[in-house]
Write an enzyme that holds these catalytic residues in place. Sequence first.
Site, PDB file in Angstrom:
ATOM      1  CE1 TYR A   1       0.935   0.153   4.363  1.00  0.00           C
ATOM      2  CE2 TYR A   1      -1.170  -0.870   4.804  1.00  0.00           C
ATOM      3  CZ  TYR A   1       0.051  -0.413   5.245  1.00  0.00           C
ATOM      4  OH  TYR A   1       0.369  -0.533   6.570  1.00  0.00           O
ATOM      5  CD  GLU A   2       0.371   6.141   1.703  1.00  0.00           C
ATOM      6  OE1 GLU A   2       0.088   7.110   0.991  1.00  0.00           O
ATOM      7  OE2 GLU A   2      -0.391   5.700   2.581  1.00  0.00           O
TER       8      GLU A   2
END
Lengths: 593, 593
Positions: free
Chosen positions: B446-447
Site C-alpha cells: 500500500y501507499e
Amino acid sequence: MSTYIPPLEDMQFVIEQVLDAPASWRAQPAFAELDGDIAREVLEQAARFATEVLVPINGPGDKQGCRWSPEGVKTPDGYPAAWKQFVEGGWPALACDPEVGGQGLPNLLNAALFEMLCASNHGWTMYPGLLHGAYEAIKATAVGEIRERYLPKVVSGEWLATMNLTEPAAGSDLGLIRSRAEPLDPRPDGSIANGDRMAITGNKIFISGGDQDMTDNIVHLVLARLPDAPGGTKGLSLFLVPKFMPDGTRNNAWCDGIEHKMGIHGSATSQMRFERAEGWLLGEPHAGLAAMFLMMNAARLHVAMQGLGHLDAATQKAVRYAQERVQLRAPLRPADVPAGGGPDRIEWHPAMRRILLTLQAQSEGARVLAYWIGVLLDESEHHPDEARRRHCTNLVALLTPVAKAFLTDLGHRGADDALGVFGGYGYVHEYGVEQHVRDSRIAMIYEGTNEIQAIDLVMRKLLDSPRRSDALLAEIEAEAAACTADGLALEAGALTAQIATVRGALEALQAARAADPEAPLRVADDVLHGLGHTMLAWAWARSSRCAPRHASPAQRERKREVARFGLQWLLPAAQWRWQRVQDWALPLPWVRT
Amino acid sequence: MSTYIPPLEDMQFVIEQVLDAPASWRAQPAFAELDGDIAREVLEQAARFATEVLVPINGPGDKQGCRWSPEGVKTPDGYPAAWKQFVEGGWPALACDPEVGGQGLPNLLNAALFEMLCASNHGWTMYPGLLHGAYEAIKATAVGEIRERYLPKVVSGEWLATMNLTEPAAGSDLGLIRSRAEPLDPRPDGSIANGDRMAITGNKIFISGGDQDMTDNIVHLVLARLPDAPGGTKGLSLFLVPKFMPDGTRNNAWCDGIEHKMGIHGSATSQMRFERAEGWLLGEPHAGLAAMFLMMNAARLHVAMQGLGHLDAATQKAVRYAQERVQLRAPLRPADVPAGGGPDRIEWHPAMRRILLTLQAQSEGARVLAYWIGVLLDESEHHPDEARRRHCTNLVALLTPVAKAFLTDLGHRGADDALGVFGGYGYVHEYGVEQHVRDSRIAMIYEGTNEIQAIDLVMRKLLDSPRRSDALLAEIEAEAAACTADGLALEAGALTAQIATVRGALEALQAARAADPEAPLRVADDVLHGLGHTMLAWAWARSSRCAPRHASPAQRERKREVARFGLQWLLPAAQWRWQRVQDWALPLPWVRT
C-alpha cells in the site's frame, strides 16, 4: 479466484526429454514394463485427483482449520472423503514394493504426484506426506506379526501413520529426547529383541496427523529410550504404537491439543502424550535414528516437492492475473499489439515481467533438479550395475539437502513475490496466493531445518568426501560439453565458469577447515545456496539443449529464452554466495544486545 | 511469549549522537523550546503506551479480527478503549501545527512514535496511521466552516479519517478512478469552488478503517471526478464526506464488507459504497491528486516506520529466544563460557549468529536512515534558511521512496528470517513472530507498491534531476571524510567505493535512457535496493564514527562491531544490484506460457 493447473506438459518434457527417464527405466528390471505412455497416464490421473478433489477443499480447509476436542481431532470438511478417494485410487501404494502390495512405480512419479498434491492442497497432503516414510521404516524394520498386521494397512493407506520425533526440548537436537520405553514382557536375561512389547511414556510435539478423523486407526512411530540406553542420539530406539490395539481397545496415546499455526491449517499439528502406551520395538535396540535415516532422502525430496509445488502454483496464478489485469501504459508492448489505447496488461510492465520471468525460470529449473534426484534415487535402489548404484547414491546424498533447503526457500520467497504481482488483491484470502506464502513457510523448517540441511551438506556430504562433488562437477562438465557440441555457447560458458567457481570455493573451504574448524559452518548457507543456483544453471542449460525435442513448437523457442534469462539475470546475482565462501575468514562476532 | 521492548536507548543514540537532532532543533524557531530531555520524555511516554496498551491486544486482536455486519464494523476487544487512551494522551496531535491545536513537535518524534506503535500492534496502528495524512490534506485545502468543523476533530483524534483512492479497476493506476461528484448547489455560471456541497457516488475498496466502532464519526476523504472533468489523474478532485452529517443524520457512505486478509486482522479493510453521499470539495477542482501528493512524503515515511517496527520487534524476539533456547553443541563458545556441558544456546551456533547479526545490523542501520529522513523532513518545512530547506526537500524526495520500499522489504524478509530462528515454534501463533511476517507484508503494497516506488525513484527523483543524487553523494562523501579523520579506514573505504559505484551506475543509466527508454524501468528495482544498501552502509559508518559518544560503554564497542559486520558481510552481497544497473542492456523477454 485463480486456480492451479498441473503442468503436465512441462512434466512430460522434463521426464521424457530433459532427463530421458524412459531410458533409465529400460535399464532397470524393476521398471521394465514402464514407458512414457504409462507414466503420462498415471500423472494425468493424479492431476485429475489433485484438481477435482484437492483444489476445491484447499481454501475452505484453510479457513475452517482442524478442530480439537478431548474426543479427538476433526479435520476440515471434505478431508476424510478425499482420503477415501485417494485410497480407492491406490495412490498411497504408488511407489511401494509390489512384494508388499505396492504398485512398484518409480520414486520419480511419486515425486511428481506429490508436487501436484502439495500445489493443490498442502494441508491435506501432510497426511499422506508422512505415510511413505513410515512405510519405508516399517518395511525395513518390522518382523513377524507386527509386519503382517501394519505394513499392508500402511501400503494401502487404510491406516495413516505419524512420526513422533520432536519433544519440547528436543528439536534439531534429537539427542535430547526423553521419552522412554519399558519392556512389558522382560526376558530373564534382560535381552531385548525386535518386536518386543513395550510401554512407551513421553510427550511429543509438532506431530503431524497425531490425531485425525480420516482413518480408523493411526500407526504412531515413536523415538524413545530403552532402559539403560546411552545418552544422545545413540540411545534412541524406534517403536510402533497404534492408536487402537488389535483387540479394538483404545491405546494410551493421546492428542492433548493442536497448534494454531501460520499455515497448513488443515493439518492437525498435535501435542501427543504417551502414558505407558503399548507398542513394539521396531528393529534393533538403540538403532532408532538409523531407521529414521533410512527414509531421510525420500522424505527430504518429498519436502523439496512441496517447495516446487508452491512455487509453480503461485507462479501460474501470478502469470494469469498479470495477463488479465490492466493498469497504466507500458513503456513497450509486444510487436503484435496495435498502438494506442491502454491501460496495458501488467505482464508487459518491466517490473512485473522481471518478477514473472524469475518465477518461471526458477520453477522450471527447480523441476528439472528435483526430478533428476528422483531418477537418481530410483537408480540408486534398482539399477543392476553396482557402480552405477553407488554413483547415484552419492549424487542423491549430495543433492537432497540442496533440494530440500533451496527449493523450499524458492517456494516460499517465490510465493511471496507472486503475491506482490496481485497488489492489494494478493493480500486477500480469496485470491489464493497468500495461502501459498503461509503454507510454504513450514517446509523450510521441518524434516531438518534448512540451516541443518546446510550443515549436513557442507560437513558430511562435501568436506568429508570430496569424491561426491567431483562426481557432480563431472555431470555438469558433461552437460557443458553437450551444450558446446550443440552450439549453445552461452549455456556452455556459464556452466564451465560455474565449475571453476565451485571447485575453487570448495578447495578454499577444505583448506580453511584445518586452520579454522568453524569456517565451513559460517558459510554453510552460502555453499548450499551457491550450489542451488549452480544446479539451476545446469537445469536451464540442459533444458535449453533439449528444447528442440519439446512436443510444443512454441516451447522450443521459449525454453531457450527462459534459459538465457536465468543465466543472464539470475545466475550472476547469486555469485556473491561463492565469493562469500572464499571470504570464509571474515570474522563473525557474538551476538550482543 | 516474547514481547516487544521499545529500543529507547538506541533511539536516543541515533537522535542525539548520530544525527544530532537537538542541534537541528536549535536552528529552527518552531522547535526552539525542544531539547533532548523533552524528546526523551515524549518517547518514554510513547513507549509506555505502546507496551502497556497496544502489546496486550496485538495477538488477541489478530485472532479475533474485525467483524462486519450491516450495522457496521466491530473492531477487536480493547481497540476502542486503546483509542480513547491515545486521544486522551494527546498523541494524534503530536506533530500537528500548534495554530490548529497541535503540539508542534517534529516529524522525527512522530516517526519514532509510529515505529513503536507499529512494532507493538500494526493492526491497531492502521487507524491513527492515516490520520496525519488526512490532517495534512484537510489543513492544506479546507476553508471556512468545513475547516472549522473537521480540522480540530482530526487533530485531536476525536474523529478518525480515511483515504478513499483505490477502486476495483484502479489500483496503481489512479487515472482509472470512476467515482463521480455532482454539485448539489450548482451556480448559474457552472463554476465550482472550494467547499462546494456535492453528491458523491462510487465504489472504493481496500479502505482502511472505512468503518469502525472507535470514534463517533468518520471523515472520509474521497477522490472522484467532477462533471466534465478530464480523463486520467488530471481530472480527479478531493472531497470530504463524513459518515454522519453535522445534523446527526447518517450520510449515504456505507461499508458493504471487509476483506479477509493475510494479516493486520484488527484493521477493517473496507469495501465502501458512496450513493450520492453528501460531501464538500476540498481545494480546487481537478487538483485532488496534487492534494494527495502534499502528504505523500510524510505518509511514505510513516510506512517505512512500519517496516522498521516489524524488523526491530522480530529481531528482538529472535535474539531473546536464541539466548534462551539450547540445542546441540556449538563449534565455538564465547571466551568466558566454561568448557564442558552443553547443549549450547543457539545464539552461539554460526548459522543463527549470522541471521541474528544480519537482523540487528539491518534494524539499527534502517533506524538511522529513517530518522535522518525525519530530521530532513522537519528542516525542509521549518528551517529558516531557504537554501537549506531546498536541500532538505531534495534529499527527502530522493530518500523517501527508498525508505518506503527498502525498509518494508527488510521488515518483511527480516521478520521471516526471525521466524526461522524459532524453528517450529516460530510457525505457531503464540510465539508472536509469525504475525510480524503476515502483518508486515501489506506495507510493501500500500501507499504505492514498492515497484511504483522504484519507478518514482529512478524516473522522477534521479534521472529527471541529477542534482538530487549529487547532493546525496556529497553527504556520503562528507561522512567518508569524517570517518577518515577519525581513523576509521574500513568505514571510509567502503563509503568511498560506494560513491564511485553509485555514480558510475547512474551515469550509465542516464546514457542508456536515450538509446533505450525502457532501460531504467528494467533495473529500477536494482537502483532502489542498491541505494538502500548504500544508505545502510552510510548509516553503519556514521554510527561507528559516533559510537564513542554512546551513553553505554558496552555499546561503544558493539556499534563498531555491528558496522564492521554490515560492511564486510552484508554490503558486498548487495553489489550485484549496481552491476545489474550497468548491465541494463540485458534483454528482458515477454512473459510466455
